[in-house]
Each structure stands twice: as structure tokens, then as C-alpha cells.
Design an enzyme around this catalytic site. Structure first.
Site, mmCIF file in Angstrom:
data_model
loop_
_atom_site.group_PDB
_atom_site.id
_atom_site.type_symbol
_atom_site.label_atom_id
_atom_site.label_comp_id
_atom_site.label_asym_id
_atom_site.label_seq_id
_atom_site.Cartn_x
_atom_site.Cartn_y
_atom_site.Cartn_z
ATOM 1 C CB CYS A 116 -0.938 0.001 1.202
ATOM 2 S SG CYS A 116 -2.056 -1.408 1.230
ATOM 3 C CG HIS A 258 -2.835 3.287 2.525
ATOM 4 N ND1 HIS A 258 -3.475 3.045 1.327
ATOM 5 C CD2 HIS A 258 -2.935 2.145 3.246
ATOM 6 C CE1 HIS A 258 -3.926 1.803 1.321
ATOM 7 N NE2 HIS A 258 -3.620 1.242 2.470
ATOM 8 C CG ASN A 288 -6.707 -0.699 1.682
ATOM 9 O OD1 ASN A 288 -6.063 -0.239 0.741
ATOM 10 N ND2 ASN A 288 -6.140 -1.222 2.753
HETATM 11 N N1 COA Z 1 -17.679 -8.168 10.156
HETATM 12 C C1 COA Z 1 -18.058 -8.467 11.416
HETATM 13 N N2 COA Z 1 -17.190 -8.807 12.387
HETATM 14 C C2 COA Z 1 -15.888 -8.827 12.066
HETATM 15 C C3 COA Z 1 -15.418 -8.511 10.774
HETATM 16 C C4 COA Z 1 -16.374 -8.172 9.809
HETATM 17 N N3 COA Z 1 -16.028 -7.865 8.556
HETATM 18 N N4 COA Z 1 -14.070 -8.617 10.767
HETATM 19 C C5 COA Z 1 -13.688 -8.976 12.005
HETATM 20 N N5 COA Z 1 -14.786 -9.102 12.792
HETATM 21 C C6 COA Z 1 -14.868 -9.472 14.192
HETATM 22 C C7 COA Z 1 -13.686 -10.307 14.643
HETATM 23 O O1 COA Z 1 -13.895 -11.665 14.344
HETATM 24 C C8 COA Z 1 -13.670 -10.015 16.114
HETATM 25 O O2 COA Z 1 -14.638 -10.823 16.747
HETATM 26 P P1 COA Z 1 -14.377 -11.459 18.200
HETATM 27 O O3 COA Z 1 -14.231 -10.274 19.107
HETATM 28 O O4 COA Z 1 -15.599 -12.267 18.447
HETATM 29 O O5 COA Z 1 -13.109 -12.258 18.088
HETATM 30 C C9 COA Z 1 -14.140 -8.576 16.214
HETATM 31 O O6 COA Z 1 -14.804 -8.292 14.981
HETATM 32 C C10 COA Z 1 -13.025 -7.580 16.415
HETATM 33 O O7 COA Z 1 -11.979 -7.902 15.492
HETATM 34 P P2 COA Z 1 -10.701 -6.994 15.340
HETATM 35 O O8 COA Z 1 -9.743 -7.664 14.411
HETATM 36 O O9 COA Z 1 -10.241 -6.601 16.695
HETATM 37 O O10 COA Z 1 -11.365 -5.729 14.612
HETATM 38 P P3 COA Z 1 -10.705 -4.347 14.313
HETATM 39 O O11 COA Z 1 -11.473 -3.290 14.973
HETATM 40 O O12 COA Z 1 -9.222 -4.360 14.514
HETATM 41 O O13 COA Z 1 -10.985 -4.185 12.752
HETATM 42 C C11 COA Z 1 -9.765 -4.365 10.700
HETATM 43 C C12 COA Z 1 -10.422 -5.121 11.848
HETATM 44 C C13 COA Z 1 -9.151 -5.367 9.753
HETATM 45 C C14 COA Z 1 -10.840 -3.553 10.001
HETATM 46 C C15 COA Z 1 -8.692 -3.400 11.273
HETATM 47 O O14 COA Z 1 -7.853 -4.102 12.152
HETATM 48 C C16 COA Z 1 -7.843 -2.771 10.174
HETATM 49 O O15 COA Z 1 -8.319 -1.945 9.421
HETATM 50 N N6 COA Z 1 -6.544 -3.090 10.152
HETATM 51 C C17 COA Z 1 -5.608 -2.492 9.180
HETATM 52 C C18 COA Z 1 -5.726 -3.156 7.847
HETATM 53 C C19 COA Z 1 -4.823 -2.510 6.840
HETATM 54 O O16 COA Z 1 -4.392 -1.392 6.979
HETATM 55 N N7 COA Z 1 -4.517 -3.228 5.799
HETATM 56 C C20 COA Z 1 -3.683 -2.704 4.743
HETATM 57 C C21 COA Z 1 -2.804 -3.736 4.205
HETATM 58 S S1 COA Z 1 -1.208 -3.573 4.897
#
Ligand code: COA
Length: 337
Positions: A116, A258, A288
């Protein structure tokens, strides 16, 4: 006399026409519009139709950037760089094909693979080539078809990524002109290579497996860890770029980070001590789009007349690798296409 610099001259973007709202995502993902909006800010993304891939989007965006720059003759562009994590093939690179289809013929053409952060890496490479006098103009394109590497059963990735392309034309100029790239900062930490990866499709997989594992063609991501790293690394890189150009945070008119997650952008602004009003966000409409996200956000904001000539912009990105990078520039007079 003012120092040499690369100067932004044209800007173009292209999103494939098919939009997929949160409610239209496959049911098997067990997710909801409310969760996605609240945790990421995303309302919809664009996914390319079957048969359409990264080079197709790159050609569209590149064509528009050339038009925006008013460039008609092929020999004026000496280099084409395509930043992508989803190239058409492992070999050859996507850029020579894109250059040929844009009629840019013998121009140097190569891909930049920096996840990214790819657009900022490509911008820095183009700026170096221009200040060295290598070319008159460089076309930099960030283009992705992430929909081709999303596991349809993985809700942690399938809801986030979208397809698209954005492109800029840079010319050689001087640092006192509006549009000049005034400072860049780039960095990496390969010890984090497993935080976001597509395990298959490369020499590593072929060296250990006779047959590819179909699941290994999908993107795997440790979202929570990436979130924390992204905020920390982009804040540090932003501060480094600002230090190089001699701007305080208060002097930055627009933060174009980004577009990975709206919460990441807001946490970044908070860490930098910047109010949210100066954060440019396009993620709501496009998700994204990895290496395409910054030029897409620039084109969207420019089309809404959000930038004034001479405004100070800070671009910053973080991605797989791990990689990160930032650039400080002023805004030129241009019309995006
Ligand atoms: N819909 C519903 N629930 C979801 C979900 C979705 N799409 N994705 C994850 N969950 C759930 C998880 O299973 C977890 O459930 P649990 O508490 O029962 O285990 C809960 O939501 C929280 O998950 P978590 O991973 O802590 O969520 P988060 O707030 O960190 O959000 C992302 C997840 C991926 C959106 C976030 O971490 C993110 O944006 N990370 C950066 C990604 C990035 O920049 N990528 C670029 C490539 S380098």
C-alpha cells in the site's frame, strides 16, 4: 536559482463501474453494514468485472492523467512506473504493457512492489529520475485489482479492499513552483513480512510445493497488528518528511494518508496533533485500494475543489513489506481528469 524538483502536472483516476455496497457483500461473510461502517468507515467499494485486471485500470487512469497534463506526444514521457501489489502476471511487469497501450513506446517502464506504500515509493523514484534529468516527464500510476486476491470466506479482508487506479504526471522543474515535491521519506521492516501477504504464486511456494495450494493465492492479513503499526510508522515518517521540508504540523493544509481504515487516518491525525478537518478521506466510496488509494483520494478531493494552488500537502502511506513512506508537496494549478 531555486533547486531542481519534480513538479505535479497532471492527475487522473479510474474506478471500475461496478459498485458493491456493504449490504451487497456475499452473505457467507457474516458481516454487517453497521460493523463495516463503524470499524472502517467504508460504505462501498468498486470491484472489476471478470476479465478486467490491473493493467486495464492503469491504462484508463494513465490516459486521464496525460490528458490532465495536456501531454499529447509520446516522446515527452521518458518513464512509466506502475505501483501495484496485484500485477497482471508474476512476469513480465505490468508497466511495459501499460506504456505500450498508452502509446508511450520506448519509455522506461517498470513496476514498484511496495504494498500500500507503492504510490509514495513510485513518486519518490520518479522525483529522483526527474531531478537527475533522466526524463522530461514521468507517469506514475497506482493500480490494483485486489478483488482477485480476496478469500470470499474471509470477512477480515473481503470487506475492506476495492479495485481502482490513480495516476499523476510529473515534470522536471524547480522547488519554488506550485506542485513541487519538496521532501520524501521511505522505510521498511521486513521482519514484519507475514503481517500482510499473499503466500503463493512466487518462488518460495514453487520451491517447496509441486502443486500450488489454491488458498495461498489469497491475501492474509493480521489486521489488528497492522493497525497499530500503520499509525505509528506513518506518524514517524510524516514527522521525518516535515522535518526535511521545515514545515510544522500546523502548516500542513491537507493530510492525504493511505486509505486503509478511517479510524487509522483519524488516529494518525490525533498522533500528529492535527484536526480531522484536514484529513482527506475517500475510503467511504472506494474501500482500501492499496497502491491506488492516495492518487484516488487526491483526484477525488481535487475534483471537489478542496485544494487551492500553493496549499501544503502531506502524503503518507503504510503497507505490506512492511513498508512506509511520506512526501511533502505544494498543490499546483491543475484540473484532474
Ligand atoms: N464483520 C463483522 N465482524 C468482524 C469482521 C467483519 N467484517 N471482521 C472482524 N470481525 C470481528 C472479529 O472476528 C472479532 O470478533 P471477536 O471479538 O468475536 O473475536 C471482532 O470483529 C473484532 O476484530 P478486530 O480484528 O479486533 O477488529 P478491528 O477493529 O481491529 O478491525 C480491521 C479489523 C481489519 C478492520 C482493522 O484491524 C484494520 O483496518 N486493520 C488495518 C488493515 C490494513 O491497513 N490493511 C492494509 C494492508 S497492509
Amino acid at each position: 536559482m531555486a533547486a531542481r524538483a519534480a513538479v505535479l502536472k497532471g492527475l487522473g483516476s479510474y474506478l471500475p463501474p461496478r459498485t458493491v455496497t456493504n449490504d451487497e457483500l456475499p452473505r457467507q461473510l457474516d458481516t454487517s453494514d453497521a460493523w463495516i461502517r463503524q470499524r472502517t468507515g467504508i460504505r462501498q467499494r468498486h470491484w472489476a468485472d471478470p476479465g478486467v485486471c490491473t493493467s486495464d485500470l492503469a491504462v484508463e487512469a494513465g490516459h486521464r492523467a496525460l490528458k490532465s497534463a495536456g501531454i499529447g506526444t509520446s516522446d515527452a514521457v521518458g518513464m512509466v512506473i506502475v505501483a501495484t501489489t496485484t500485477p497482471d502476471h508474476p512476469c513480465p511487469a505490468t508497466a511495459p504493457d501499460v506504456a505500450a497501450r498508452l502509446g508511450l513506446g520506448p519509455a522506461a517502464a517498470f513496476d514498484v512492489a511496495a504494498g500500500c506504500s507503492g504510490f509514495v515509493y513510485a513518486l519518490a523514484t520518479a522525483a529522483a529520475a526527474l531531478t537527475a534529468g533522466y526524463a522530461e516527464h514521468v507517469l506514475v500510476i497506482g493500480a490494483e485489482t485486489f478483488s482477485t486476491v480476496l478469500d470470499p470466506a474471509d470477512r477480515t479482508t473481503a470487506v475492506i479492499f476495492g479495485d481502482g487506479a490513480g495516476a499523476v504526471v510529473l515534470r522536471g522543474g524547480t522547488c519554488d513552483e506550485p506542485g513541487a515535491i519538496l521532501a520524501v521519506d521511505l522505510g521498511s521492516d521486513g521482519t514484519g513480512k507475514d503481517f500482510a501477504s499473499i503466500p503463493g504464486g512466487g518462488a518460495r511456494e514453487r520451491s517447496v510445493r509441486a502443486e500450488p495450494n489454491p488458498d495461498d493465492r489469497y491475501l492474509r492479513m493480521r489486521g489488528k497488528e497492522i493497525f497499530a503499526q500503520a499509525v505509528r510508522r506513518m506518524a514517524h515518517s510524516s514527522a521525518t518528511a516535515l522535518g526535511k521540508v521545515g514545515w510544522s504540523v500546523d502548516q500542513v493544509d491537507h493530510l492525504v494518508g493511505h486509505q486503509a481504515n478511517l479510524r487509522i487516518l483519524h488516529a494518525l491525525a490525533q498522533q500528529l496533533g492535527m484536526d480531522k478537518q484536514r484529513v482527506v478521506s475517500h475510503i467511504q466510496q472506494a474501500g482500501n485500494t492499496s497502491a491506488a488509494s492516495i492518487p484516488l483520494a487526491l483526484a477525488d478531493a481535487a475534483a471537489q475543489h478542496r485544494f487551492q494552488t500553493h496549499d501544503r500537502l502531506l502524503l503518507t502511506a503504510f503497507g505490506a513489506g512492511l513498508t512506509w513512506g511520506s512526501a511533502a508537496l505544494t498543490w499546483p494549478q491543475l484540473t484532474p481528469a
